[in-house]
Design an enzyme around this catalytic site. Structure first.
Site, PDB file in Angstrom:
ATOM      1  N   THR A 380     -86.181  38.140 123.781  1.00 41.86           N
ATOM      2  CA  THR A 380     -87.450  38.434 123.422  1.00 41.86           C
ATOM      3  C   THR A 380     -88.425  38.173 124.564  1.00 41.86           C
ATOM      4  O   THR A 380     -89.083  37.317 124.637  1.00 41.86           O
ATOM      5  CB  THR A 380     -87.686  37.662 122.241  1.00 41.86           C
ATOM      6  OG1 THR A 380     -86.726  37.917 121.274  1.00 41.86           O
ATOM      7  CG2 THR A 380     -89.030  37.952 121.791  1.00 41.86           C
ATOM      8  N   THR A 398     -83.354  40.118 123.522  1.00 41.13           N
ATOM      9  CA  THR A 398     -83.453  38.682 123.245  1.00 41.13           C
ATOM     10  C   THR A 398     -82.089  38.015 123.118  1.00 41.13           C
ATOM     11  O   THR A 398     -81.102  38.686 122.802  1.00 41.13           O
ATOM     12  CB  THR A 398     -84.242  38.466 121.924  1.00 41.13           C
ATOM     13  OG1 THR A 398     -84.439  37.078 121.706  1.00 41.13           O
ATOM     14  CG2 THR A 398     -83.517  39.038 120.717  1.00 41.13           C
ATOM     15  N   SER A 451     -83.829  42.146 112.217  1.00 40.70           N
ATOM     16  CA  SER A 451     -84.678  41.758 113.348  1.00 40.70           C
ATOM     17  C   SER A 451     -86.127  42.138 113.068  1.00 40.70           C
ATOM     18  O   SER A 451     -86.411  42.924 112.164  1.00 40.70           O
ATOM     19  CB  SER A 451     -84.187  42.513 114.589  1.00 40.70           C
ATOM     20  OG  SER A 451     -85.076  42.343 115.664  1.00 40.70           O
TER      21      SER A 451
HETATM   22  O1  DON Z   1     -84.696  39.791 116.327  1.00 44.57           O
HETATM   23  C1  DON Z   1     -85.600  39.035 116.029  1.00 44.57           C
HETATM   24  O2  DON Z   1     -86.496  39.316 115.262  1.00 44.57           O
HETATM   25  C2  DON Z   1     -85.643  37.658 116.694  1.00 44.57           C
HETATM   26  N1  DON Z   1     -84.310  37.238 117.024  1.00 44.57           N
HETATM   27  C3  DON Z   1     -86.537  37.749 117.888  1.00 44.57           C
HETATM   28  C4  DON Z   1     -86.627  36.432 118.620  1.00 44.57           C
HETATM   29  C5  DON Z   1     -87.890  36.238 119.327  1.00 44.57           C
HETATM   30  O3  DON Z   1     -88.736  37.058 119.360  1.00 44.57           O
HETATM   31  C6  DON Z   1     -88.023  34.924 119.989  1.00 44.57           C
HETATM   32  N2  DON Z   1     -89.354  34.820 120.496  1.00 44.57           N
HETATM   33  N3  DON Z   1     -90.038  34.080 120.885  1.00 44.57           N
END
Ligand code: DON
Length: 566
Positions: A380, A398, A451
């Site tokens: 991310t 991410t 996600s």
């Molecule tokens: O896919 C998702 O929604 C999360 N795994 C995204 C992770 C994320 O954005 C971490 N950020 N700070």
């Protein structure tokens, strides 16, 4: 009653999550750049990654090459956020005018099972966040390989070159990276492959200024540059992962890598005030809920509302969308996700539940018409790149939370994701972002966890005019919505559109997060309307490129640069 985490804990987690991308290394400037000839533009959260993309453009590469070069470089200099051990979604407008949504989301291993994190009737969240059981099969490499094969102008080796140099020659870690290492030191120390790279001989985190050299990652990248995705999914790398997993009670096998497929999804297309919004459908909830929130807002003339009313209706729309997210959304190969979640008729019915003079306390999920029909076919960090040939790229990628599962597979340099935590490991029990889900997002072998990533393209008269996306768990969706309404409705220049105070509401918990930079008047007004106000931030990490009369305008999260100047 569902058990929700105490608000304080959630607030901390959301803060950690949104900051994990928003405060990455910030020693240099140049997060967002336009080439001197105006031919292409790049926006990332890391100047070194932007530089890698610019180098590839200078060699004659196009936006596809540059986007992949940036993603690979981010995996080296920003490995706590993303890398080849993670997953991604990419929305690509190719030079020939077609658009594809490429799904490189991780899959659960075939040995995974619904209750794999339930121990003695209790959900053990540690297992879904750290160590061998936390990872899904990584998908980013499959997407990057496909992108380069289909639309790249340069040889794969040339695109990998800047990232290999960064891994081989090293880079000085900054204060933020060092803080991240220090904060996670104890968990990083538990895994020998990780400690070897990220800690010193005494098991202490590298300090700021230390030159981090990653020879094993460089080796892996060199193999990938030569052999492509085959090395990753069919070859030596998968073997090494299986070896480590077997020795550590993990479930991932070589065969999981061999069966991994990047999937082409039907992009989610919706209309907003004369623009076409193209987003990413399930297993991301991003495209659906960006479209849904915008559809709901379409019933209001945001330019005629006061600032308070505008923030209020936006928060109410977010709440409605996140209630639907918790109930309906999951991997479309396993859950029937109704396409009519993005219908304008459904949105109009939801918008009638929004009152200008108070909050709706009774929000639950709705049921769009023909909800039984699955039309998001069983089928991310954010990087924005565009060029004048018509290649427009939005990639959100991410490893989930800081350094993912905290595991670096020995001999590979690869940080493994902890994306398994994005499943609803027990219906109703929140994940690291405080998000709840239903069976639709339960764990199953081969399934992709839900996600919030929302890589988005904006089109006018069929032509791309903006590429954008964000990092920050569920706030990704609300960041993208606000960037769009600030640009389209309020007609703010891109940098201001991204700087404006942000809100975030995700239905559960019933809290409206408002950035501290907002005026006391706005905060007080929202409180009076019945919102349960919580301070947050500054937070977020949105990257965007727009094409204006003056040419490309590229903006990387302004809060990042402000922090850098301090
Ligand atoms: O896919 C998702 O929604 C999360 N795994 C995204 C992770 C994320 O954005 C971490 N950020 N700070």
């Amino acid at each position: 009653m569902r058990h929700f985490l105490p608000l304080k804990v959630l607030q901390l987690m959301v803060t950690v999550c949104v900051f994990c991308s928003a405060v990455v290394c910030a020693e240099m400037t140049g997060y967002a750049r336009v080439t001197q000839d105006g031919r292409a533009a790049v926006a990332t959260v890391q100047p070194r990654a932007t530089e890698a993309a610019m180098a590839v453009l200078a060699e004659g590469g196009n936006a596809i090459d540059a986007a992949v070069a940036a993603a690979l470089a981010l995996g080296v200099v920003d490995g706590h956020n993303s890398g080849i051990g993670g997953g991604c979604f990419a929305v690509v407008h190719w030079a020939d005018g077609t658009i594809e949504a490429l799904d490189g989301r991780e899959t659960a291993p075939m040995l995974a099972s619904r209750d794999m994190y339930v121990v003695d009737g209790q959900l053990n969240r540690e297992l879904s966040r750290t160590g061998a059981l936390a990872s899904g099969i990584p998908g980013s490499v499959a997407v990057y390989d496909y992108m380069l094969k289909k639309g790249g102008a340069l040889k794969r080796e040339a695109v990998y070159r800047p990232a290999i140099a960064l891994a081989e020659q090293g880079f000085a870690i900054d204060q933020i990276y060092a803080e991240r290492l220090a904060r996670n030191r104890d968990v990083l120390a538990r895994f020998s492959g990780t400690a070897e790279v990220l800690l010193d001989d005494n098991g202490q985190p590298w300090p700021a200024g230390h030159k981090l050299v990653q020879p094993e990652l460089a080796k892996t990248y060199k193999q990938l540059a030569q052999q492509g995705a085959e090395y990753f999914y069919q070859g030596e790398l998968a073997k090494r992962v299986e070896l480590w997993m077997k020795a550590n009670n993990g479930l991932i096998r070589q065969s999981d890598f061999a069966r991994y497929q990047m999937l082409k999804r039907t992009p989610v297309r919706s209309q907003y005030r004369g623009y076409e919004v193209v987003g990413f459908g399930p297993p991301s909830s991003g495209g659906v809920h960006v479209a849904q929130i915008l559809n709901i807002l379409q019933s209001f003339d945001l330019t005629k509302l006061s600032e308070l009313q505008r923030y209020h209706v936006t928060a109410e729309a977010m709440k409605l969308a996140f209630a639907d997210r918790a109930f309906w959304l999951g991997d479309p190969a396993f859950a029937d996700v109704p396409k009519n979640l993005i219908s304008e008729t459904y949105a109009a019915s939801l918008s009638k539940t929004i009152a200008l003079d108070g909050t709706n306390k009774a929000v639950t999920h709705g049921t769009p018409a023909k909800a039984e029909i699955n039309l998001f076919d069983k089928h991310t960090t954010h990087i924005a790149v565009a060029d004048k040939a018509g290649n427009w790229v939005a990639i959100t990628t991410t490893v989930n939370t800081d350094f993912g599962s905290k595991v670096i597979i020995p001999g590979t340099g690869m940080v493994m994701n902890n994306q398994m935590d994005d499943f609803a490991a027990q219906p109703g029990v929140p994940n690291v972002y405080g998000l709840v889900g239903s069976e639709a997002n339960g764990i199953a072998p081969g399934k992709r966890p839900l996600s919030s990533m929302s890589p988005t393209l904006l089109l006018k008269d069929g032509r791309p005019v903006m590429t954008l996306g964000a990092a920050g768990g569920p706030t990704i969706i609300t960041q993208v919505v606000q960037a769009l309404i600030n640009t389209i409705d309020l007609q703010l220049p891109l940098a201001q559109a991204l700087s404006a105070a942000r809100i975030h509401h995700q239905w559960r918990p019933d809290a409206l997060y408002l950035e501290k930079s907002a005026s006391l008047e706005l905060r007080g007004g929202l409180h009076k309307l019945g919102h349960n106000m919580k301070d947050l931030g500054p937070y977020g990490s949105t990257q965007a490129i727009a094409f204006t009369k003056e040419g490309f305008v590229a903006v990387s999260e302004p809060r990042l640069e402000q922090r850098n100047r301090r």
